[in-house]
Design a protein around this motif. Structure first.
Motif, short mmCIF file in Angstrom:
data_model
loop_
_atom_site.label_atom_id
_atom_site.label_comp_id
_atom_site.label_asym_id
_atom_site.label_seq_id
_atom_site.Cartn_x
_atom_site.Cartn_y
_atom_site.Cartn_z
N GLN A 93 0.82 -1.23 0.00
CA GLN A 93 0.00 0.00 0.00
C GLN A 93 0.85 1.27 0.00
O GLN A 93 0.33 2.36 -0.20
CB GLN A 93 -0.97 0.00 1.19
CG GLN A 93 -0.31 0.20 2.53
CD GLN A 93 -1.24 -0.10 3.70
OE1 GLN A 93 -1.98 -1.08 3.67
NE2 GLN A 93 -1.20 0.73 4.72
N ARG A 94 2.18 1.13 0.21
CA ARG A 94 3.03 2.32 0.26
C ARG A 94 3.15 2.99 -1.10
O ARG A 94 3.27 2.33 -2.12
CB ARG A 94 4.45 1.91 0.71
CG ARG A 94 5.42 3.08 0.83
CD ARG A 94 6.84 2.69 0.46
NE ARG A 94 6.98 2.34 -0.93
CZ ARG A 94 7.14 3.22 -1.93
NH1 ARG A 94 7.22 4.51 -1.68
NH2 ARG A 94 7.23 2.81 -3.19
N TYR A 95 3.09 4.27 -1.15
CA TYR A 95 3.49 5.03 -2.33
C TYR A 95 3.97 6.39 -1.87
O TYR A 95 3.90 6.71 -0.67
CB TYR A 95 2.35 5.12 -3.37
CG TYR A 95 1.18 5.98 -2.97
CD1 TYR A 95 0.18 5.49 -2.13
CD2 TYR A 95 1.05 7.28 -3.46
CE1 TYR A 95 -0.92 6.27 -1.78
CE2 TYR A 95 -0.04 8.07 -3.11
CZ TYR A 95 -1.02 7.56 -2.28
OH TYR A 95 -2.09 8.33 -1.94
N SER A 96 4.48 7.19 -2.79
CA SER A 96 5.06 8.49 -2.43
C SER A 96 4.04 9.61 -2.72
O SER A 96 3.95 10.06 -3.87
CB SER A 96 6.33 8.73 -3.24
OG SER A 96 7.26 7.70 -3.02
N SER A 99 21.97 13.96 2.01
CA SER A 99 21.68 13.18 0.80
C SER A 99 20.34 13.55 0.19
O SER A 99 20.22 13.66 -1.03
CB SER A 99 21.69 11.68 1.11
OG SER A 99 20.57 11.37 1.92
N THR A 100 19.34 13.72 1.01
CA THR A 100 17.97 13.90 0.52
C THR A 100 17.15 14.70 1.53
O THR A 100 17.54 14.83 2.70
CB THR A 100 17.25 12.53 0.35
OG1 THR A 100 17.55 11.73 1.48
CG2 THR A 100 17.62 11.83 -0.92
N ALA A 101 16.00 15.16 1.05
CA ALA A 101 14.97 15.69 1.95
C ALA A 101 13.81 14.70 1.90
O ALA A 101 13.68 13.93 0.94
CB ALA A 101 14.53 17.07 1.49
#
Ligand SMILES: Cc1cc2nc3c(=O)[nH]c(=O)nc-3n(C[C@H](O)[C@H](O)[C@H](O)COP(=O)(O)O)c2cc1C
Length: 200
Positions: free
Chosen positions: A25-28, A158-160
């Motif tokens: 069920q995970r998505y961004s 590296s990222t936000a």
């Protein structure tokens, strides 16, 4: 009109083989509920990171986090790419992820970025369990962020990451991003990345 509930259903992974429901069920998301994260929520998220595996247990991950409405939040927003600034302000909570570049002997830790990623995998599952979505962003001016937040030498941003409870409204996005939010999720077939016995 697509409701956020419909969107969440549409975004469920069309997996070829059975996987853990939280991963399915995970998505961004680029839209989020306005519900704020509590202190306890935040502690639970970082506790999941804390118990990640890491090379020699060096735990090279570091994070800066901020709630919407705070100076820290605006500072993180100011380091994001123009594209990410179009939607990341929908998130009630923003993070910067960084790693320690060297091991305790002062040599380059080749696995630091691996371990940061692994900790974010732990975070992903914990967040999903709590009903929270994550959206990672490479689109961050890390040099600016290092300056703005006085990141000490030897650490690399590296990222936000945008974090928030799933929800919100598609109208919180500009038109072109509404289409992207509704676009079908695709993946390479397993044969393209998992090789038995030899490289292809
Ligand atoms: C390291 C990393 C960097 C990413 N950078 C961005 C970004 O800057 N902006 C953005 O909108 N999405 C970004 N994404 C999200 C990806 O585009 C997304 O994970 C991918 O398209 C798969 O979609 P899904 O996560 O919904 O399955 C990033 C993801 C990762 C893991």
């Amino acid at each position: 009109m697509t409701t956020v509930e419909q969107l969440q259903l549409d975004n469920i992974a069309k997996n070829d083989h059975q996987i853990y429901p939280l991963l399915k069920q995970r998505y961004s998301p680029r839209i989020f509920s306005k519900q704020e994260l509590t202190k306890n929520d935040i502690n639970r998220l970082f506790e999941a990171i804390r118990w990640s595996a890491s090379c020699y247990n060096w735990q090279p991950w570091r994070f800066i986090y901020a709630h919407k409405g705070s100076e820290g939040y605006d500072k993180i927003m100011g380091c994001l790419s123009e594209f990410n600034q179009k939607w990341a302000g929908n998130a009630p909570f923003l993070m910067l992820a960084a790693y320690k570049e060297k091991n305790p002997e002062g040599e380059e830790n080749f696995h630091a970025l691996h371990d940061l990623g692994l900790s974010l995998g732990n975070l992903t599952v914990q967040a999903e369990y709590m009903g929270l979505g994550l959206h990672h962003m490479a689109g961050v001016d890390w040099k600016k962020a290092q300056k703005v937040f006085n990141v000490p030498e030897g650490f690399h941003i590296s990222t936000a990451i945008a974090v928030g409870y799933y929800g919100g409204d598609l109208n919180d996005l500009p038109n072109e991003l509404q289409d992207q939010e509704k676009a079908e999720r695709t993946r390479k077939p397993q044969e393209e990345f998992a090789f038995e016995g030899s490289w292809k």
